[in-house]
Write an enzyme that holds these catalytic residues in place. Structure first.
Site, short mmCIF file in Angstrom:
data_model
loop_
_atom_site.label_atom_id
_atom_site.label_comp_id
_atom_site.label_asym_id
_atom_site.label_seq_id
_atom_site.Cartn_x
_atom_site.Cartn_y
_atom_site.Cartn_z
N LYS A 76 0.84 -1.21 0.00
CA LYS A 76 0.00 0.00 0.00
C LYS A 76 0.87 1.25 0.00
CE LYS A 76 -3.82 -2.49 2.05
NZ LYS A 76 -4.47 -3.04 3.22
N GLN A 97 -4.82 -1.47 9.29
CA GLN A 97 -4.77 -2.85 8.77
C GLN A 97 -5.37 -3.82 9.78
OE1 GLN A 97 -3.76 -3.58 5.67
NE2 GLN A 97 -4.04 -5.78 5.91
N ASP A 117 -11.18 2.70 3.62
CA ASP A 117 -11.48 1.28 3.66
C ASP A 117 -12.99 1.03 3.56
OD1 ASP A 117 -9.84 -0.87 3.87
OD2 ASP A 117 -9.67 -0.83 6.05
#
Ligand code: GUN
Length: 301
Positions: free
Chosen positions: A57, A101, A124
């Site tokens: 990422k 995460q 997200d």
């Protein structure tokens, strides 16, 4: 067995294309508005798979010209410390997207951490506000993997209007949001799951079959309608079929679909690896640009 009849949906091609589009948008935002979209990724602990995803990422966000910050915190980080960092990122003007995460190490409370992220920076798409916006058809930040699946479907099948879509799996991360997106695309949507009766029969009615159950090769060839588009979201680590390699403890990644069987029947199919998984980071970058534009009140570039 005969050769595969399905067309392979190559995630690499579509992910590269999307990243190139994002890079163009970032350059245009800088030129026209002096705005550099910024993404903060937070990793707690040392889960090996998460470390790989987080590195990817960071690298891809830099490659498209974004501002990129990765916070690596020790596994014994407290809930209070993590919430404090999220709070700082929420008000950091250089950061337009925040991703924590998952999974978080125990005993951290994932739901509370996700709830603390500013919904407008929730690239997200996991905050309940974004889930609610998506479910009610309002502009939302949408979870990356489901949006990646929709891009693949539109690029291959094209117009999805009126098609029967079956989503196997009802997770917050994938199953539920992709069902919403398919509904927005005017599909007739069924959400099936581990408690559904006669899952093979439900799947056989699908023009579009999305597998997101997390069970290796569960969906067999004779569950698939001839010509269907099969999107396999599963990432399962299993021992090699070759007993020598398996005895050495070597593993490989397979999807939720039995690829060899399904590819004889389907019209289109995503491989694992090399399919949906590659789209996720590209969509994250696109979501960060979308979030930055919305925060700055920029309609188009
Ligand atoms: N871990 C595995 N997939 C995801 C994802 O889409 N978002 C986050 N934050 N963590 C993940």
């Amino acid at each position: 067995m005969p050769e595969s009849s399905a067309q392979l949906i190559d995630g690499k091609i579509y992910a590269e294309r999307l990243r190139a589009q994002v890079a163009d948008q970032v350059a245009a935002l800088k030129a026209a508005h002096g705005l550099q979209p910024g993404l903060a990724v937070v990793l707690v602990g040392d889960d090996p798979a998460s470390q790989i995803y987080v590195r990817s990422k960071g690298e891809h966000s830099l490659a498209v010209g974004m501002h990129s910050v990765t916070h690596r915190l020790p596994a014994d980080t407290t809930q209070h410390e993590l919430l404090r960092l999220v709070g700082e990122l929420n008000v950091d003007p250089l950061i337009h997207g925040i991703l924590v995460q998952l999974p978080l190490p125990k005993p951290l409370d994932e739901k509370a951490v996700l709830a603390a992220i500013n919904p407008d920076k929730d690239v997200d798409g996991l905050h309940v506000v974004n889930a609610g916006r998506l479910a009610s058809g309002q502009p939302a930040l949408t979870p990356c993997t489901p949006l990646g699946c929709m891009i693949l479907l539109r690029e291959t099948v094209g117009d999805l209007t009126g098609l029967n879509a079956v989503v196997v799996g009802r997770s917050v991360l994938v199953g539920r949001p992709i069902a919403q997106l398919l509904l927005q695309a005017d599909c007739t949507v069924t959400i099936a799951h581990s408690r559904s009766r006669d899952l093979p029969a439900i799947c056989r009615g699908a023009d579009i079959l999305v597998a997101a159950v997390g069970r290796p090769r569960m969906i067999r060839g004779d569950w698939i309608k001839p010509g269907a588009a099969v999107i396999d979201v599963g990432i399962n680590r299993v021992p090699f079929d070759d007993p020598v390699k398996a005895a050495e403890g070597r593993t490989k990644v397979v999807g939720d679909v039995h690829f060899k069987e399904a590819s004889q029947v389907a019209g289109w199919i995503t491989p694992v690896p090399g399919g949906v998984g590659l789209m996720t980071v590209a969509v994250l970058l696109q979501n960060t640009v979308t979030a930055a534009k919305r925060q700055m009140g920029i309609e188009s570039v």
